[in-house]
Design an enzyme around this catalytic site. Structure first.
Site, PDB file in Angstrom:
ATOM      1  N   GLY A 149     -14.761  -3.713  32.962  1.00 28.48           N
ATOM      2  CA  GLY A 149     -14.318  -4.854  33.751  1.00 28.48           C
ATOM      3  C   GLY A 149     -13.768  -4.369  35.062  1.00 28.48           C
ATOM      4  CG  ASP A 168      -9.963 -14.409  30.238  1.00 27.52           C
ATOM      5  OD1 ASP A 168     -10.700 -15.371  30.567  1.00 27.52           O
ATOM      6  OD2 ASP A 168     -10.333 -13.225  30.330  1.00 27.52           O
TER       7      ASP A 168
END
Length: 268
Positions: free
Chosen positions: A13, A142
């Protein structure tokens, strides 16, 4: 890498890389482990180590069957890392994608159980307290199919508290900065307003809607259009796309998807 032997890269990420590793011990002991390590170039940037350690502190506190387990927080050769349990299974995002390609809806009972288990893990995180009993006020921020994992033996795991908000964090989010995946964030999150645990319940409501229908709830040509749908788009009953769904699941889903947080469920 320290006491771990890296086998291969699982993903990456903006802040960290995730690798599969094995750790060995006496008597032929071997255990698969996941190593999440901060990108080396970010270790030189102000604030990134603090952000990574914020996640580490929270992850180390999570001990629940429906939350991924963190074994160790460490540093090796100036590289900060988390060692986490290896999960043998598939992410919910991939399951939904393959189901859609095959035009197969997920069985109703299994889809309801899956989200209920994820909510169980989320409730645990929301209610987490510090060692002195002080509420940590954890908000995941998230929740999405990418962060829900199902093992081959049927265990549901909530992943990635990397952008979670908690009282223990030393890094504050700038006002107006949107964190999270645009198709799943709550309206107040999309507007850059204050978020709380009810924001996660909206996100889980979107997940539940998609699991029940096999469709995307908010999907537009770009992120701005997706945010517009989140704020003003029409939300149909799941049974409009799947008539055999029980009325109770429609009711649960639509209450979670109230744009006013006061009208949603108040706890996971």
């Amino acid at each position: 890498f320290d006491k771990y032997t890296l086998i291969g890269k699982l993903g990456h990420g903006g802040m960290a890389e995730v690798n599969l590793a094995v750790v060995e011990g006496k008597g032929g002991f071997r255990k698969l482990t996941v190593i999440k390590r901060l990108h080396r170039h970010l270790a030189m940037e102000p604030g990134f180590i603090d952000m990574f350690l914020d996640e580490a502190r929270l992850a180390a506190r999570l001990n629940h069957p429906h939350c991924v387990q963190t074994y160790e927080v460490g540093e090796h050769d100036d590289n900060h890392f988390l060692a986490m349990e290896y999960l043998d299974g598939q992410g919910l995002e991939r399951l939904l994608r393959i189901s859609g390609q095959q035009n197969l809806a997920m069985p109703i009972e299994e889809s309801a159980r899956l989200v209920a288990d994820a909510l169980d893990g989320l409730a645990y995180a929301h209610e987490l307290t510090d060692f002195d009993g002080t509420e940590l006020g954890v908000v995941h921020r998230d929740i999405s199919p990418q962060n829900i994992f199902i093992t081959y033996n049927g265990m549901v795991k909530l992943l990635d508290f990397g952008i979670a908000k908690a009282a223990t964090h030393v890094v504050e989010t700038k006002t107006g900065v949107i964190k999270g995946k645009y198709a799943y964030i709550a309206p107040e999150q999309a507007l850059g307003q204050q978020v709380d645990q009810r924001s996660d319940l909206w996100s889980m409501g979107v997940v539940r809607w998609e699991v029940l229908t096999g469709r995307r709830l908010f999907k537009s040509v770009n992120e701005l259009a997706t945010l517009h749908e989140t704020l003003q788009g029409d939300i149909k009953l799941p049974s409009a796309f799947r008539p055999e769904l029980p009325t109770e699941l429609d009711t649960i889903c639509m209450r979670a998807l109230q744009r006013d947080p006061a009208e949603r469920y108040q706890t996971a």
